[in-house]
Design a protein around this motif. Structure first.
Motif, PDB file in Angstrom:
ATOM      1  N   THR A  59      -8.241 -29.588   5.790  1.00  0.00           N
ATOM      2  CA  THR A  59      -8.394 -30.909   6.385  1.00  0.00           C
ATOM      3  C   THR A  59      -9.041 -31.818   5.354  1.00  0.00           C
ATOM      4  N   LYS A  60      -8.481 -32.990   5.194  1.00  0.00           N
ATOM      5  CA  LYS A  60      -8.985 -33.941   4.211  1.00  0.00           C
ATOM      6  C   LYS A  60     -10.125 -34.768   4.811  1.00  0.00           C
ATOM      7  N   SER A  61     -11.299 -34.659   4.222  1.00  0.00           N
ATOM      8  CA  SER A  61     -12.417 -35.511   4.607  1.00  0.00           C
ATOM      9  C   SER A  61     -12.493 -36.682   3.638  1.00  0.00           C
ATOM     10  N   THR A  62     -13.357 -37.638   3.950  1.00  0.00           N
ATOM     11  CA  THR A  62     -13.513 -38.790   3.052  1.00  0.00           C
ATOM     12  C   THR A  62     -14.004 -38.344   1.684  1.00  0.00           C
ATOM     13  N   ASN A  63     -14.936 -37.373   1.684  1.00  0.00           N
ATOM     14  CA  ASN A  63     -15.434 -36.867   0.403  1.00  0.00           C
ATOM     15  C   ASN A  63     -14.319 -36.266  -0.431  1.00  0.00           C
ATOM     16  N   HIS A  64     -13.438 -35.499   0.196  1.00  0.00           N
ATOM     17  CA  HIS A  64     -12.345 -34.870  -0.543  1.00  0.00           C
ATOM     18  C   HIS A  64     -11.385 -35.909  -1.115  1.00  0.00           C
ATOM     19  N   VAL A  65     -11.120 -36.965  -0.351  1.00  0.00           N
ATOM     20  CA  VAL A  65     -10.218 -38.019  -0.843  1.00  0.00           C
ATOM     21  C   VAL A  65     -10.835 -38.717  -2.055  1.00  0.00           C
ATOM     22  N   TYR A  66     -12.096 -39.127  -1.920  1.00  0.00           N
ATOM     23  CA  TYR A  66     -12.755 -39.821  -3.029  1.00  0.00           C
ATOM     24  C   TYR A  66     -12.851 -38.924  -4.265  1.00  0.00           C
ATOM     25  N   MET A  67     -13.225 -37.679  -4.074  1.00  0.00           N
ATOM     26  CA  MET A  67     -13.417 -36.791  -5.213  1.00  0.00           C
ATOM     27  C   MET A  67     -12.094 -36.382  -5.850  1.00  0.00           C
ATOM     28  N   SER A  68     -11.027 -36.326  -5.065  1.00  0.00           N
ATOM     29  CA  SER A  68      -9.707 -36.059  -5.648  1.00  0.00           C
ATOM     30  C   SER A  68      -9.303 -37.178  -6.587  1.00  0.00           C
ATOM     31  N   HIS A  69      -9.472 -38.419  -6.140  1.00  0.00           N
ATOM     32  CA  HIS A  69      -9.145 -39.562  -7.006  1.00  0.00           C
ATOM     33  C   HIS A  69     -10.087 -39.626  -8.197  1.00  0.00           C
ATOM     34  N   LEU A  70     -11.332 -39.265  -7.983  1.00  0.00           N
ATOM     35  CA  LEU A  70     -12.288 -39.248  -9.088  1.00  0.00           C
ATOM     36  C   LEU A  70     -11.893 -38.200 -10.123  1.00  0.00           C
ATOM     37  N   SER A  71     -11.388 -37.061  -9.677  1.00  0.00           N
ATOM     38  CA  SER A  71     -10.946 -36.022 -10.606  1.00  0.00           C
ATOM     39  C   SER A  71      -9.730 -36.468 -11.401  1.00  0.00           C
ATOM     40  N   VAL A  72      -8.796 -37.171 -10.746  1.00  0.00           N
ATOM     41  CA  VAL A  72      -7.624 -37.697 -11.461  1.00  0.00           C
ATOM     42  C   VAL A  72      -8.060 -38.688 -12.535  1.00  0.00           C
ATOM     43  N   SER A  73      -8.979 -39.581 -12.171  1.00  0.00           N
ATOM     44  CA  SER A  73      -9.474 -40.557 -13.139  1.00  0.00           C
ATOM     45  C   SER A  73     -10.169 -39.865 -14.308  1.00  0.00           C
ATOM     46  N   ASN A  74     -10.963 -38.847 -14.020  1.00  0.00           N
ATOM     47  CA  ASN A  74     -11.657 -38.126 -15.087  1.00  0.00           C
ATOM     48  C   ASN A  74     -10.691 -37.365 -15.986  1.00  0.00           C
ATOM     49  N   LEU A  75      -9.620 -36.823 -15.397  1.00  0.00           N
ATOM     50  CA  LEU A  75      -8.608 -36.148 -16.210  1.00  0.00           C
ATOM     51  C   LEU A  75      -7.957 -37.123 -17.188  1.00  0.00           C
ATOM     52  N   LEU A  76      -7.616 -38.307 -16.700  1.00  0.00           N
ATOM     53  CA  LEU A  76      -7.021 -39.323 -17.583  1.00  0.00           C
ATOM     54  C   LEU A  76      -8.001 -39.737 -18.672  1.00  0.00           C
ATOM     55  N   LEU A  77      -9.273 -39.878 -18.292  1.00  0.00           N
ATOM     56  CA  LEU A  77     -10.278 -40.241 -19.286  1.00  0.00           C
ATOM     57  C   LEU A  77     -10.424 -39.148 -20.344  1.00  0.00           C
ATOM     58  N   SER A  78     -10.401 -37.891 -19.901  1.00  0.00           N
ATOM     59  CA  SER A  78     -10.565 -36.793 -20.864  1.00  0.00           C
ATOM     60  C   SER A  78      -9.409 -36.742 -21.859  1.00  0.00           C
ATOM     61  N   LEU A  79      -8.222 -37.205 -21.453  1.00  0.00           N
ATOM     62  CA  LEU A  79      -7.083 -37.206 -22.369  1.00  0.00           C
ATOM     63  C   LEU A  79      -7.233 -38.239 -23.485  1.00  0.00           C
ATOM     64  N   THR A  80      -8.112 -39.217 -23.294  1.00  0.00           N
ATOM     65  CA  THR A  80      -8.325 -40.223 -24.336  1.00  0.00           C
ATOM     66  C   THR A  80      -9.286 -39.734 -25.417  1.00  0.00           C
ATOM     67  N   THR A  81     -10.090 -38.728 -25.111  1.00  0.00           N
ATOM     68  CA  THR A  81     -11.172 -38.363 -26.023  1.00  0.00           C
ATOM     69  C   THR A  81     -10.711 -37.797 -27.368  1.00  0.00           C
ATOM     70  N   PRO A  82      -9.623 -36.998 -27.472  1.00  0.00           N
ATOM     71  CA  PRO A  82      -9.199 -36.555 -28.805  1.00  0.00           C
ATOM     72  C   PRO A  82      -8.785 -37.715 -29.709  1.00  0.00           C
ATOM     73  N   PHE A  83      -8.150 -38.727 -29.125  1.00  0.00           N
ATOM     74  CA  PHE A  83      -7.729 -39.881 -29.916  1.00  0.00           C
ATOM     75  C   PHE A  83      -8.933 -40.715 -30.351  1.00  0.00           C
ATOM     76  N   LEU A  84      -9.933 -40.833 -29.474  1.00  0.00           N
ATOM     77  CA  LEU A  84     -11.149 -41.550 -29.854  1.00  0.00           C
ATOM     78  C   LEU A  84     -11.902 -40.794 -30.946  1.00  0.00           C
ATOM     79  N   ALA A  85     -11.907 -39.465 -30.864  1.00  0.00           N
ATOM     80  CA  ALA A  85     -12.535 -38.664 -31.926  1.00  0.00           C
ATOM     81  C   ALA A  85     -11.837 -38.908 -33.260  1.00  0.00           C
ATOM     82  N   ALA A  86     -10.505 -38.954 -33.255  1.00  0.00           N
ATOM     83  CA  ALA A  86      -9.757 -39.207 -34.490  1.00  0.00           C
ATOM     84  C   ALA A  86     -10.022 -40.615 -35.009  1.00  0.00           C
ATOM     85  N   TYR A  87     -10.159 -41.575 -34.085  1.00  0.00           N
ATOM     86  CA  TYR A  87     -10.424 -42.967 -34.495  1.00  0.00           C
ATOM     87  C   TYR A  87     -11.759 -43.076 -35.219  1.00  0.00           C
TER      88      TYR A  87
END
Length: 405
Positions: A59-87
């Motif tokens: 069952t999806k609670s409000t916490n699960h919905v918010y944290m799922s979207h937060l995890s997606v956002s964090n995954l996208l952010l983590s994909l930027t870090t190798p390129f920032l390291a190279a920069y």
């Protein structure tokens, strides 16, 4: 690195010796190393969190919905870090018009800032939903004034998963829709049209040697256009920060009133859980995001004052090294980039926040980490009870057992 490569100040207002940013060991080694470490911790941690939220939530609670979207956002952010390291490791050698430079400045950097502010707003809504749950389901000797000021429908809606889904969708659309136009206009358009003068006119020409490399003043310091575009983001942060702080103060007052009441109907476990949730979010905002948003306005003012300084005044300014031809703001640029890294570091701490805030998530992680060795396990949900049933089988004896979580 700002969220858009922006307007160059008029060449006449900058002394020739002060055009080159001088990255130090901190930029060439420490920042790349920390970004790689961030990648190695944030990517698996948030991938595991997202897997738990999506597959192990009957069952999806409000916490699960918010944290799922937060995890997606964090995954996208983590994909930027190798390129920032190279920069940061090689950006002072990349050509400004090169593919890597254009990709990092016009693609990776906006993606970094988009996900920082998406996470900020989602964490704020997590705190507000916890606050609404407390006000709606507990009371002290007298009702909270918020139950009088705000309509009952607000408290009912803010604790529903469907409302949380709409909030997250709105956060994504508004954040992406706000940052992308600024990026296109102030970054891509200006990069292809040459230097930009004080009044916005395009100035064709070569520019200094520093302007021909990726790690340069235009990208790292920016101009009036990008600084004006950053003001709404800074204001947004302080609004979110104050809302979380206000929620925490109201929760503390509510708990004190509940303890002094002779007819308490509040759940002490609920009171403690809500208080812990808001405290964790407040600490994350204070440690990771507040330093950058305090420093950034100061940095913008100092860089604007420098751009308005005449060449003669800059030459006589105390503390300016005229021998190594380093830009006077080089060290402040490195400090700014370090605070951006601290803001991005929050993405690797969020799985820990999930573990502390969500009991269901904590049970699922513990069940995954405590499976008996040399056994196979299958997890499935009982549709009737909503419990997670884990079945383990030993390879030798063929014995199995089930346990409900």
């Amino acid at each position: 690195m700002d969220n858009a490569s922006s307007r160059l100040p008029p060449p006449s207002t900058l002394p020739s010796f002060a055009q080159s940013l001088c990255p130090t060991f901190a930029t060439h080694f420490l920042l790349p190393s920390l970004y790689i470490l961030l990648f190695l911790t944030a990517l698996p941690g948030n991938a595991l969190s997202l897997w738990v939220f999506w597959l192990f939530s009957a069952t999806k609670s409000t916490n699960h919905v918010y944290m799922s979207h937060l995890s997606v956002s964090n995954l996208l952010l983590s994909l930027t870090t190798p390129f920032l390291a190279a920069y940061f490791a090689s950006g002072s050698a990349w050509p400004r018009a090169g593919v890597l430079c254009l990709f990092v400045v016009h693609g990776i950097t906006p993606m970094l800032y988009i996900n920082i502010y998406i996470s900020l707003m989602i964490m704020t809504w997590v705190a507000l939903s916890r606050f609404a749950t407390l006000i709606q389901h507990t009371h002290a000797s007298r009702p909270s004034s918020f139950t009088i000021l705000l309509p009952h429908s607000f408290f009912t809606s803010v604790t529903k998963a469907s409302f949380a889904t709409k909030v997250c969708a709105t956060v994504w659309v508004v954040t992406v829709g706000s940052i992308l136009p600024v990026t296109v206009f102030y970054s891509v358009n200006e990069a292809t049209s040459g230097n930009v003068g004080k009044n916005g006119e395009s100035q064709e020409g070569g520019g200094t040697e520093d302007e021909q490399v990726c790690y340069n003043e235009a990208v790292e310091i920016g101009g009036n256009g990008s600084k004006a575009g950053q003001l709404p983001a800074i204001v947004l942060f302080y609004l979110c920060f104050l809302m979380v702080l206000l929620s925490y103060m109201i929760v503390l007052k509510h708990i004190r009133r509940s303890r002094s009441s002779t007819t308490i109907t509040a759940s002490w476990r609920l009171l403690g859980r809500v208080q812990r949730n808001i405290v964790v979010i407040q600490v994350i905002l204070t440690v990771c995001l507040l330093p950058y948003h305090i420093f950034k306005p100061i940095f913008n003012v100092m860089s604007s004052d420098h751009q308005l300084t005449s060449p003669g005044e800059s030459l006589s300014a105390p503390g300016v090294n005229t021998t190594n031809q380093c830009h006077p703001l080089s060290q402040l640029v490195e400090l700014k980039n370090s605070l951006v890294l601290l803001a991005a570091l929050r993405s690797s701490t969020d799985p820990v926040m999930y573990f502390l805030l969500d009991k269901t998530f904590r049970k699922h992680i513990v069940s995954l980490l405590t499976c008996p060795p040399h056994s196979s396990a299958m997890a499935e949900y009982d549709q009737r009870t909503g419990a997670l049933r884990v079945t383990t089988e030993t390879p030798t004896g063929g014995q199995s057992h089930e346990r409900d979580l």
